[in-house]
Scaffold this motif. Structure first.
Motif, PDB file in Angstrom:
ATOM      1  N   LEU A   1      38.558  80.255  -7.082  1.00 18.40           N
ATOM      2  CA  LEU A   1      38.125  81.173  -8.137  1.00 18.40           C
ATOM      3  C   LEU A   1      38.520  82.607  -7.787  1.00 18.40           C
ATOM      4  CD1 LEU A   1      34.570  79.748  -8.967  1.00 18.40           C
ATOM      5  CD2 LEU A   1      36.628  79.627 -10.398  1.00 18.40           C
ATOM      6  N   GLY A   2      38.438  82.923  -6.489  1.00 14.16           N
ATOM      7  CA  GLY A   2      38.837  84.250  -6.041  1.00 14.16           C
ATOM      8  C   GLY A   2      40.312  84.514  -6.285  1.00 14.16           C
ATOM      9  N   ILE A   3      41.141  83.503  -6.066  1.00 11.40           N
ATOM     10  CA  ILE A   3      42.581  83.648  -6.307  1.00 11.40           C
ATOM     11  C   ILE A   3      42.849  83.909  -7.785  1.00 11.40           C
ATOM     12  CG2 ILE A   3      44.777  82.399  -6.341  1.00 11.40           C
ATOM     13  CD1 ILE A   3      43.890  81.043  -3.728  1.00 11.40           C
ATOM     14  N   PHE A   4      42.163  83.165  -8.656  1.00 10.56           N
ATOM     15  CA  PHE A   4      42.350  83.376 -10.094  1.00 10.56           C
ATOM     16  C   PHE A   4      41.930  84.789 -10.502  1.00 10.56           C
ATOM     17  CE2 PHE A   4      41.624  78.552 -10.639  1.00 10.56           C
ATOM     18  CZ  PHE A   4      42.967  78.308 -10.391  1.00 10.56           C
ATOM     19  N   GLY A   5      40.787  85.228  -9.980  1.00 12.67           N
ATOM     20  CA  GLY A   5      40.320  86.577 -10.291  1.00 12.67           C
ATOM     21  C   GLY A   5      41.251  87.643  -9.746  1.00 12.67           C
ATOM     22  N   TRP A   6      41.790  87.393  -8.568  1.00 15.88           N
ATOM     23  CA  TRP A   6      42.726  88.319  -7.915  1.00 15.88           C
ATOM     24  C   TRP A   6      43.996  88.488  -8.744  1.00 15.88           C
ATOM     25  CZ3 TRP A   6      47.026  86.402  -4.612  1.00 15.88           C
ATOM     26  CH2 TRP A   6      47.624  87.403  -3.833  1.00 15.88           C
ATOM     27  N   LEU A   7      44.522  87.382  -9.247  1.00 18.23           N
ATOM     28  CA  LEU A   7      45.722  87.444 -10.079  1.00 18.23           C
ATOM     29  C   LEU A   7      45.452  88.212 -11.371  1.00 18.23           C
ATOM     30  CD1 LEU A   7      46.953  83.765  -9.627  1.00 18.23           C
ATOM     31  CD2 LEU A   7      48.010  85.814  -8.659  1.00 18.23           C
ATOM     32  N   ALA A   8      44.292  87.958 -11.975  1.00 15.70           N
ATOM     33  CA  ALA A   8      43.928  88.666 -13.203  1.00 15.70           C
ATOM     34  C   ALA A   8      43.754  90.158 -12.937  1.00 15.70           C
ATOM     35  CB  ALA A   8      42.646  88.076 -13.784  1.00 15.70           C
ATOM     36  N   LEU A   9      43.169  90.493 -11.788  1.00 15.56           N
ATOM     37  CA  LEU A   9      42.984  91.899 -11.420  1.00 15.56           C
ATOM     38  C   LEU A   9      44.324  92.617 -11.314  1.00 15.56           C
ATOM     39  CD1 LEU A   9      41.308  94.318 -10.348  1.00 15.56           C
ATOM     40  CD2 LEU A   9      41.539  93.312  -8.061  1.00 15.56           C
ATOM     41  N   MET A  10      45.299  91.960 -10.696  1.00 13.97           N
ATOM     42  CA  MET A  10      46.610  92.595 -10.550  1.00 13.97           C
ATOM     43  C   MET A  10      47.312  92.730 -11.898  1.00 13.97           C
ATOM     44  SD  MET A  10      48.033  91.261  -6.856  1.00 13.97           S
ATOM     45  CE  MET A  10      47.806  89.498  -7.128  1.00 13.97           C
ATOM     46  N   GLY A  11      47.046  91.787 -12.797  1.00 10.24           N
ATOM     47  CA  GLY A  11      47.581  91.920 -14.145  1.00 10.24           C
ATOM     48  C   GLY A  11      46.975  93.109 -14.864  1.00 10.24           C
ATOM     49  N   LEU A  12      45.669  93.292 -14.709  1.00  5.51           N
ATOM     50  CA  LEU A  12      44.998  94.449 -15.310  1.00  5.51           C
ATOM     51  C   LEU A  12      45.505  95.750 -14.696  1.00  5.51           C
ATOM     52  CD1 LEU A  12      41.324  93.101 -15.466  1.00  5.51           C
ATOM     53  CD2 LEU A  12      42.886  93.460 -17.395  1.00  5.51           C
ATOM     54  N   ASP A  13      45.809  95.697 -13.412  1.00  3.56           N
ATOM     55  CA  ASP A  13      46.365  96.864 -12.721  1.00  3.56           C
ATOM     56  C   ASP A  13      47.670  97.298 -13.393  1.00  3.56           C
ATOM     57  OD1 ASP A  13      47.170  98.799 -10.926  1.00  3.56           O
ATOM     58  OD2 ASP A  13      46.811  97.585  -9.146  1.00  3.56           O
ATOM     59  N   VAL A  14      48.502  96.315 -13.708  1.00  2.00           N
ATOM     60  CA  VAL A  14      49.770  96.613 -14.383  1.00  2.00           C
ATOM     61  C   VAL A  14      49.521  97.125 -15.800  1.00  2.00           C
ATOM     62  CG1 VAL A  14      51.866  95.564 -15.331  1.00  2.00           C
ATOM     63  CG2 VAL A  14      51.131  95.005 -13.008  1.00  2.00           C
ATOM     64  N   ARG A  15      48.590  96.499 -16.501  1.00  2.00           N
ATOM     65  CA  ARG A  15      48.314  96.890 -17.892  1.00  2.00           C
ATOM     66  C   ARG A  15      47.851  98.343 -17.990  1.00  2.00           C
ATOM     67  NH1 ARG A  15      44.498  93.704 -22.222  1.00  2.00           N
ATOM     68  NH2 ARG A  15      46.375  92.398 -22.278  1.00  2.00           N
ATOM     69  N   PHE A  16      46.958  98.735 -17.082  1.00  2.00           N
ATOM     70  CA  PHE A  16      46.371 100.072 -17.179  1.00  2.00           C
ATOM     71  C   PHE A  16      47.007 101.087 -16.229  1.00  2.00           C
ATOM     72  CE2 PHE A  16      42.947  97.169 -18.610  1.00  2.00           C
ATOM     73  CZ  PHE A  16      42.819  97.653 -19.913  1.00  2.00           C
ATOM     74  N   GLY A  17      47.996 100.639 -15.461  1.00  2.00           N
ATOM     75  CA  GLY A  17      48.725 101.569 -14.604  1.00  2.00           C
ATOM     76  C   GLY A  17      47.894 102.194 -13.506  1.00  2.00           C
ATOM     77  N   TRP A  18      47.025 101.406 -12.894  1.00  2.00           N
ATOM     78  CA  TRP A  18      46.166 101.946 -11.841  1.00  2.00           C
ATOM     79  C   TRP A  18      46.943 102.252 -10.561  1.00  2.00           C
ATOM     80  CZ3 TRP A  18      42.365  97.340 -12.750  1.00  2.00           C
ATOM     81  CH2 TRP A  18      41.624  97.579 -13.915  1.00  2.00           C
ATOM     82  N   SER A  19      47.993 101.488 -10.289  1.00  2.00           N
ATOM     83  CA  SER A  19      48.738 101.645  -9.038  1.00  2.00           C
ATOM     84  C   SER A  19      50.155 102.138  -9.306  1.00  2.00           C
ATOM     85  CB  SER A  19      48.815 100.311  -8.278  1.00  2.00           C
ATOM     86  OG  SER A  19      47.533  99.836  -7.931  1.00  2.00           O
ATOM     87  N   ALA A  20      50.669 102.882  -8.339  1.00  2.00           N
ATOM     88  CA  ALA A  20      52.065 103.326  -8.401  1.00  2.00           C
ATOM     89  C   ALA A  20      52.709 102.954  -7.067  1.00  2.00           C
ATOM     90  CB  ALA A  20      52.144 104.826  -8.647  1.00  2.00           C
TER      91      ALA A  20
END
Length: 212
Positions: A83-102
């Motif tokens: 479940l953590g892996i699934f959440g982790w992947l979704a988190l990184m997708g959200l990171d891309v969507r909202f541009g949190w990381s550069a």
């Protein structure tokens, strides 16, 4: 066995891709495509090679992650990890969507190398240890014995060492500092699983105390 390997590989990475691209809200994520294509290719290539070299191990690794002979503690921990892996992947997708990381491209390239090193360590571990099942259990029916050679001559749990590099490399390749920070959670979970595995091996595998 090969058909099952192919099916499981495409289902697993299909789910991962759906989580990443769905949370990112776009298919225009080059690093994610690189990750999926490379991982599918490596999984199939190494899986076929392993099936030919050690069909007993490959059969174990193709079984469901929750099994009857598995301890209750490992069932719970492995469920949390998945479940953590699934959440982790979704988190990184959200990171891309909202541009949190550069994350610079050169750092992503380093991440790809770290990812490959982690996978290579895991593969070497499976080549050396025919009993490297994905669940914690003693395989008496397969004559399990203590492995002290190869990666095991350097560290007791090389698969987990490789997994940590895999998680870190994946986060960097996908360009997510938040994903990289989340690797700390996986390190804690793997440390707990190491304790569970050590307890099982000491209790059920002859000679493990001498190795440990």
């Amino acid at each position: 066995m090969i058909a099952k390997l192919v099916l499981q590989t495409f289902v697993w990475f299909g789910v991962m891709g759906a989580l990443m691209f769905g949370s990112a809200g776009t298919l225009h994520w080059a690093a994610a495509w690189v990750y999926i294509v490379v991982m599918v290719g490596l999984s199939l290539t190494m899986g076929v090679a392993l099936a030919r070299r050690d069909p007993g191990l490959m059969n174990e690794r193709l079984r469901l992650p929750i099994q009857k002979t598995q301890s209750a503690a490992d069932k719970i921990l492995l469920s949390i990890l998945l479940l953590g892996i699934f959440g982790w992947l979704a988190l990184m997708g959200l990171d891309v969507r909202f541009g949190w990381s550069a994350v610079p491209v050169w750092v992503q390239a380093i991440g790809a190398l770290v990812l490959l090193v982690g996978i290579w360590i895991c593969y070497l571990t499976m080549l050396e240890n025919s009993f490297a099942a994905p669940v914690v259990k003693i395989q008496d029916e397969r004559g399990q014995r203590v492995i002290t050679t190869g990666p095991y001559s350097y560290v007791r749990h090389p698969m987990y060492a490789g997994a940590i590099l895999y998680f870190a490399g994946t986060a960097l390749l996908l360009g997510s500092w938040w994903g990289l920070a989340s690797v700390l959670v996986f390190i804690v979970l793997l440390a707990i699983r190491t304790f569970i595995e050590e307890k099982a091996l000491r209790a059920g595998l002859r000679g493990y105390d001498d190795y440990a």
